[in-house]
Design a protein around this motif. Structure first.
Motif, PDB file in Angstrom:
ATOM      1  N   ARG A   1      -3.895   6.581  -1.307  1.00  8.12           N
ATOM      2  CA  ARG A   1      -3.740   5.143  -1.123  1.00  8.12           C
ATOM      3  C   ARG A   1      -2.968   4.835   0.146  1.00  8.12           C
ATOM      4  O   ARG A   1      -3.306   3.908   0.887  1.00  8.12           O
ATOM      5  CB  ARG A   1      -3.012   4.529  -2.327  1.00  8.12           C
ATOM      6  CG  ARG A   1      -3.855   4.412  -3.571  1.00  8.12           C
ATOM      7  CD  ARG A   1      -3.101   3.619  -4.626  1.00  8.12           C
ATOM      8  NE  ARG A   1      -3.821   3.587  -5.890  1.00  8.12           N
ATOM      9  CZ  ARG A   1      -3.395   2.976  -6.981  1.00  8.12           C
ATOM     10  NH1 ARG A   1      -2.212   2.359  -6.958  1.00  8.12           N
ATOM     11  NH2 ARG A   1      -4.122   2.966  -8.092  1.00  8.12           N
TER      12      ARG A   1
ATOM     13  N   PHE B   1      -4.137   2.392   3.034  1.00  5.99           N
ATOM     14  CA  PHE B   1      -3.418   1.143   3.271  1.00  5.99           C
ATOM     15  C   PHE B   1      -2.741   1.106   4.632  1.00  5.99           C
ATOM     16  O   PHE B   1      -2.313   0.030   5.071  1.00  5.99           O
ATOM     17  CB  PHE B   1      -2.345   0.944   2.193  1.00  5.99           C
ATOM     18  CG  PHE B   1      -2.900   0.684   0.818  1.00  5.99           C
ATOM     19  CD1 PHE B   1      -4.249   0.444   0.626  1.00  5.99           C
ATOM     20  CD2 PHE B   1      -2.054   0.678  -0.286  1.00  5.99           C
ATOM     21  CE1 PHE B   1      -4.761   0.215  -0.634  1.00  5.99           C
ATOM     22  CE2 PHE B   1      -2.557   0.434  -1.553  1.00  5.99           C
ATOM     23  CZ  PHE B   1      -3.915   0.208  -1.726  1.00  5.99           C
TER      24      PHE B   1
ATOM     25  N   LEU C   1      -2.934  -1.738   7.231  1.00  3.66           N
ATOM     26  CA  LEU C   1      -3.678  -2.853   6.642  1.00  3.66           C
ATOM     27  C   LEU C   1      -2.816  -3.713   5.718  1.00  3.66           C
ATOM     28  O   LEU C   1      -2.934  -4.926   5.731  1.00  3.66           O
ATOM     29  CB  LEU C   1      -4.896  -2.322   5.865  1.00  3.66           C
ATOM     30  CG  LEU C   1      -5.931  -1.548   6.692  1.00  3.66           C
ATOM     31  CD1 LEU C   1      -7.036  -1.027   5.777  1.00  3.66           C
ATOM     32  CD2 LEU C   1      -6.517  -2.441   7.785  1.00  3.66           C
ATOM     33  N   GLN C   2      -1.977  -3.086   4.920  1.00  2.00           N
ATOM     34  CA  GLN C   2      -1.124  -3.841   4.005  1.00  2.00           C
ATOM     35  C   GLN C   2       0.138  -3.050   3.709  1.00  2.00           C
ATOM     36  O   GLN C   2       0.125  -1.810   3.733  1.00  2.00           O
ATOM     37  CB  GLN C   2      -1.858  -4.170   2.702  1.00  2.00           C
ATOM     38  CG  GLN C   2      -2.288  -2.950   1.887  1.00  2.00           C
ATOM     39  CD  GLN C   2      -3.135  -3.326   0.682  1.00  2.00           C
ATOM     40  OE1 GLN C   2      -4.292  -3.694   0.824  1.00  2.00           O
ATOM     41  NE2 GLN C   2      -2.546  -3.207  -0.501  1.00  2.00           N
ATOM     42  N   ARG C   3       1.203  -3.778   3.422  1.00  2.00           N
ATOM     43  CA  ARG C   3       2.497  -3.140   3.196  1.00  2.00           C
ATOM     44  C   ARG C   3       2.896  -3.145   1.734  1.00  2.00           C
ATOM     45  O   ARG C   3       3.850  -2.475   1.349  1.00  2.00           O
ATOM     46  CB  ARG C   3       3.579  -3.850   4.014  1.00  2.00           C
ATOM     47  CG  ARG C   3       3.373  -3.748   5.518  1.00  2.00           C
ATOM     48  CD  ARG C   3       4.415  -4.556   6.259  1.00  2.00           C
ATOM     49  NE  ARG C   3       5.764  -4.097   5.943  1.00  2.00           N
ATOM     50  CZ  ARG C   3       6.861  -4.745   6.326  1.00  2.00           C
ATOM     51  NH1 ARG C   3       6.760  -5.869   7.002  1.00  2.00           N
ATOM     52  NH2 ARG C   3       8.050  -4.271   6.001  1.00  2.00           N
ATOM     53  N   SER C   4       2.215  -3.927   0.915  1.00  2.00           N
ATOM     54  CA  SER C   4       2.530  -3.978  -0.505  1.00  2.00           C
ATOM     55  C   SER C   4       1.238  -3.885  -1.300  1.00  2.00           C
ATOM     56  O   SER C   4       0.155  -4.226  -0.804  1.00  2.00           O
ATOM     57  CB  SER C   4       3.283  -5.265  -0.854  1.00  2.00           C
ATOM     58  OG  SER C   4       2.501  -6.400  -0.512  1.00  2.00           O
ATOM     59  N   HIS C   5       1.368  -3.446  -2.527  1.00  2.22           N
ATOM     60  CA  HIS C   5       0.200  -3.200  -3.363  1.00  2.22           C
ATOM     61  C   HIS C   5      -0.144  -4.420  -4.213  1.00  2.22           C
ATOM     62  O   HIS C   5       0.741  -5.058  -4.787  1.00  2.22           O
ATOM     63  CB  HIS C   5       0.480  -1.995  -4.280  1.00  2.22           C
ATOM     64  CG  HIS C   5      -0.605  -1.728  -5.275  1.00  2.22           C
ATOM     65  ND1 HIS C   5      -0.493  -2.062  -6.609  1.00  2.22           N
ATOM     66  CD2 HIS C   5      -1.840  -1.168  -5.114  1.00  2.22           C
ATOM     67  CE1 HIS C   5      -1.603  -1.706  -7.241  1.00  2.22           C
ATOM     68  NE2 HIS C   5      -2.426  -1.161  -6.358  1.00  2.22           N
ATOM     69  N   VAL C   6      -1.423  -4.739  -4.276  1.00  2.22           N
ATOM     70  CA  VAL C   6      -1.951  -5.780  -5.154  1.00  2.22           C
ATOM     71  C   VAL C   6      -2.901  -5.089  -6.133  1.00  2.22           C
ATOM     72  O   VAL C   6      -3.888  -4.480  -5.705  1.00  2.22           O
ATOM     73  CB  VAL C   6      -2.681  -6.874  -4.361  1.00  2.22           C
ATOM     74  CG1 VAL C   6      -3.273  -7.910  -5.319  1.00  2.22           C
ATOM     75  CG2 VAL C   6      -1.735  -7.542  -3.371  1.00  2.22           C
TER      76      VAL C   6
ATOM     77  N   THR D   1      -5.828  -3.985  -8.317  1.00  2.00           N
ATOM     78  CA  THR D   1      -7.255  -4.264  -8.449  1.00  2.00           C
ATOM     79  C   THR D   1      -7.869  -3.201  -9.354  1.00  2.00           C
ATOM     80  O   THR D   1      -7.217  -2.198  -9.689  1.00  2.00           O
ATOM     81  CB  THR D   1      -7.950  -4.247  -7.081  1.00  2.00           C
ATOM     82  OG1 THR D   1      -7.824  -2.932  -6.497  1.00  2.00           O
ATOM     83  CG2 THR D   1      -7.340  -5.271  -6.131  1.00  2.00           C
TER      84      THR D   1
ATOM     85  N   SER E   1       5.458   1.243  -2.984  1.00  3.44           N
ATOM     86  CA  SER E   1       4.755   0.371  -2.045  1.00  3.44           C
ATOM     87  C   SER E   1       3.244   0.467  -2.174  1.00  3.44           C
ATOM     88  O   SER E   1       2.523  -0.420  -1.703  1.00  3.44           O
ATOM     89  CB  SER E   1       5.173   0.704  -0.607  1.00  3.44           C
ATOM     90  OG  SER E   1       4.844   2.043  -0.286  1.00  3.44           O
ATOM     91  N   VAL E   2       2.738   1.528  -2.807  1.00  6.29           N
ATOM     92  CA  VAL E   2       1.284   1.682  -2.978  1.00  6.29           C
ATOM     93  C   VAL E   2       0.879   1.563  -4.447  1.00  6.29           C
ATOM     94  O   VAL E   2      -0.230   1.930  -4.814  1.00  6.29           O
ATOM     95  CB  VAL E   2       0.805   3.027  -2.390  1.00  6.29           C
ATOM     96  CG1 VAL E   2       0.994   3.054  -0.894  1.00  6.29           C
ATOM     97  CG2 VAL E   2       1.515   4.201  -3.057  1.00  6.29           C
TER      98      VAL E   2
END
Length: 472
Positions: free
Chosen positions: A316, A320, A323-328, A330, A372-373
């Protein structure tokens, strides 16, 4: 034998025998009566202004009643007082919570201020050593304010110049005993001011039944019990790591199962996964169907499962990156919570040295890089010593249930936690009274708070398995 002293100083000699020390009485300055009256008059006016400023309603009531009695006679004043009292009683009967917040707790605070704290303040400060005597003058910490709620009194105090918070936290037992409370907690409000909390009752004395399973899927803070002030206890698991420590029978399983219970809707929706490591084979095995094969009990299997969690985390992180610093959460990248019961058996008591190092390395990697992931760790243990669990400082959120020794409180919650009132070693070992009761120290709130997790029975776990098996 004695040299003649000038003036009347010879009269102040208590003894003139050779074998007794010569003692002089202190000189007495005769103050004019007018000065004494002026000083006491000024103090009275200052106290009157201060009382009016701090308690305007309490001062206004007798003033208004006195004015009505003066202008319209005592029957009118008595009728007004009776009408007000009856109105208050009607309000208290119809909306007790609102009445308590606006009127009841204020009256209770005034009563406690006069009857308990102001009455015993000088004596407790003097005996406990918080008051100081310098050159015959007494310096006393100031009692600024008293507020009350449903379970505790909160006292705002101004410390003496040069005092430290530790001077007060070292004397919490003296303060509690002096004011007739079971315990005392000390918190710094701002420079020079402290907040002392004295519980009047224990709202966490009775066990709590399991909370209902949430309706909506969420990995946000899950409700697992209640706090000492009556508010719901919501534990953050996504974006953090949680360490739980407690003696045998302290109720560690309640925190584990309450967390699983709160995540069930998200697990059904594919937004969360719980991976369970259960070397004791007695706690998490009861609901192993909930973990969809992500369950391990043998130490080597536990190491393999942890390595798999590290692999998921690293993949992950590679996707990531940039692209992104925190996990959402899904369905493709669900939140993964790694539950480890009796982690000390894997990190401290495991006889296989290579396996022990492998497990410790995997847990350390997850604890430093996982949140964070979307990979979190919740670990429970009995022995919080460093040689048993050398990565305990990697857990931002910590929970201390009933512990055997006072030193263990600071091992779990951090230095100074017990001095600020986290008396985890005083929690009752009787399951009906103390199981599930704990002190929490969160990353966002360094002050320890007292909480109790709901009890999840075997019947509740069976219902959870049946609920989860009804997948859409």
């Amino acid at each position: 034998m004695f040299k003649r002293l000038p003036g009347d100083e010879a009269r102040n000699l208590v003894s003139t025998t050779p074998d007794t020390a010569v003692v002089f009485r202190p000189a007495v300055l005769q103050t004019p009566a007018i000065i004494t009256f002026l000083v006491y008059g000024w103090r009275f006016l200052a106290a009157l202004v201060r009382t009016t400023w701090r308690h305007p309603v309490a001062v206004a009531v007798p003033v208004v009643l006195g004015g009505i009695g003066y202008w319209y006679g005592w029957p009118a004043a008595a009728s007004t007082l009776g009408f007000v009292v009856l109105s208050m009683l009607a309000w208290a009967c119809t909306d007790g919570d609102l009445f308590s917040r606006i009127v009841g707790f204020r009256l209770l605070a005034l009563w406690r201020l006069v009857s308990v704290y102001r009455r015993h303040w000088h004596g407790v400060m003097d005996v406990s050593g918080l008051a100081k005597r310098i050159n015959g003058r007494v310096y006393m910490p100031r009692l600024l304010r008293v507020t009350c709620d449903s379970w505790a009194d909160r006292i705002t105090v101004r410390m003496l110049g040069g005092q430290a918070v530790k001077d007060w936290s070292d004397r919490i037992d003296n303060l509690a005993q002096g004011f007739g409370a079971t315990s005392c907690r000390v918190a710094l409000v701002k420079g020079g001011r402290l907040l002392l909390t004295f519980p009047r009752s224990d709202p966490l004395a009775a066990p709590m039944p399991a909370l209902p399973i949430p309706d909506e899927p969420s990995v946000g803070p899950v409700e697992i019990g209640k706090q000492e002030d009556g508010r719901p206890l919501r534990l953050k698991v996504h974006g953090t790591h949680v360490l739980i420590a407690g003696a045998t029978g302290a109720g560690k399983g309640s925190f584990l199962w309450d967390t699983i219970r709160g995540l069930l809707p998200a697990m059904r929706a594919g937004l969360a996964e719980v991976w369970a490591l259960d070397p004791k084979l007695m706690e998490l095995s009861f609901g192993r169907e909930l973990f969809q094969g992500r369950y391990a009990a043998d130490p080597s299997d536990c190491a393999d499962l942890l390595d798999e969690a590290v692999s998921v985390m690293q993949k992950r992180a590679a996707r990531f990156a940039g692209l992104q610093r925190s996990h959402v959460p899904t369905i493709e990248d669900p939140f993964v919570l790694v539950l480890v019961d009796e982690v000390a058996f894997l990190t401290g008591y495991q006889p296989d040295r290579q396996l022990r190092q492998r497990i410790s390395a995997a847990l350390a990697t997850l604890a430093t890089q996982g949140r964070s992931v979307g990979v979190g760790v919740m670990a429970a243990l009995q022995d919080p010593r460093k040689e048993v669990m050398n990565i305990r400082n990697l857990f931002p959120d910590k929970i201390a249930l009933q512990l055997d020794e006072s030193e263990q409180v600071d091992m779990v919650l951090g230095d100074g936690a017990r001095d600020r009132g986290a008396l985890a070693d005083h929690i009752s070992p009787i399951p009906e009274q103390g199981a599930g009761v704990a002190y929490m120290r969160l990353e966002t709130s360094p002050e320890p708070i007292r909480v109790r997790a709901a009890y999840v029975s075997d019947t509740d776990i069976r219902a959870m398995v049946a609920y989860y098996g009804q997948a859409a």
